[in-house]
Design an enzyme around this catalytic site. Sequence first.
Site, PDB file in Angstrom:
ATOM      1  N   ALA A  33       0.842  -1.200   0.000  1.00  0.00           N
ATOM      2  CA  ALA A  33       0.000   0.000   0.000  1.00  0.00           C
ATOM      3  C   ALA A  33       0.874   1.246   0.000  1.00  0.00           C
ATOM      4  O   ALA A  33       1.641   1.465   0.921  1.00  0.00           O
ATOM      5  CB  ALA A  33      -0.916  -0.007   1.216  1.00  0.00           C
ATOM      6  N   ASP A  34       0.736   2.044  -1.040  1.00  0.00           N
ATOM      7  CA  ASP A  34       1.448   3.314  -1.079  1.00  0.00           C
ATOM      8  C   ASP A  34       0.514   4.415  -0.584  1.00  0.00           C
ATOM      9  O   ASP A  34      -0.632   4.160  -0.212  1.00  0.00           O
ATOM     10  CB  ASP A  34       1.981   3.608  -2.480  1.00  0.00           C
ATOM     11  CG  ASP A  34       0.888   3.650  -3.542  1.00  0.00           C
ATOM     12  OD1 ASP A  34      -0.308   3.734  -3.187  1.00  0.00           O
ATOM     13  OD2 ASP A  34       1.238   3.614  -4.735  1.00  0.00           O
ATOM     14  N   SER A  35       0.980   5.634  -0.574  1.00  0.00           N
ATOM     15  CA  SER A  35       0.178   6.730  -0.019  1.00  0.00           C
ATOM     16  C   SER A  35      -1.119   6.940  -0.807  1.00  0.00           C
ATOM     17  O   SER A  35      -2.159   7.245  -0.223  1.00  0.00           O
ATOM     18  CB  SER A  35       0.991   8.021   0.042  1.00  0.00           C
ATOM     19  OG  SER A  35       1.440   8.375  -1.246  1.00  0.00           O
ATOM     20  N   THR A  37      -2.863   4.611  -2.358  1.00  0.00           N
ATOM     21  CA  THR A  37      -3.761   3.529  -1.962  1.00  0.00           C
ATOM     22  C   THR A  37      -4.440   3.853  -0.634  1.00  0.00           C
ATOM     23  O   THR A  37      -5.641   3.642  -0.468  1.00  0.00           O
ATOM     24  CB  THR A  37      -2.985   2.199  -1.842  1.00  0.00           C
ATOM     25  OG1 THR A  37      -2.360   1.903  -3.091  1.00  0.00           O
ATOM     26  CG2 THR A  37      -3.904   1.061  -1.441  1.00  0.00           C
TER      27      THR A  37
END
Length: 81
Positions: A33-35, A37
Site C-alpha cells: 500500500a502506497d500513499s 492507496t
Amino acid sequence: MNSFPTVAKLLAKSLDVPEDTIQPQTELEALGADSLTVIELIFDLEEEFGIEVGDERPKLVVVQDIADQIDTYLANKATSA
C-alpha cells in the site's frame, strides 16, 4: 465500534490480496500500500461509514492505525448526533 473488519475487507479488495492475510499489526508497506492507496481507502471508508475525515492525515503505519482513526471519527460522530 471496531472498524477493523471493514478496513481489512476494503484494503484486501483494493490491493487484491487475501483478506485473511491482513492482521491488525500488518504494515501497510508490507502489503504494497502506497500513499495513494491509503488515500483511496480513506475515501472508501468515508463513504462506507458516512463520515468525513477531511485533510487530517496522521501517521498510518499498520492496518490498525487506520481502524483506530476510523473508530475515533465514528465515536465523535455518535456523540455529536
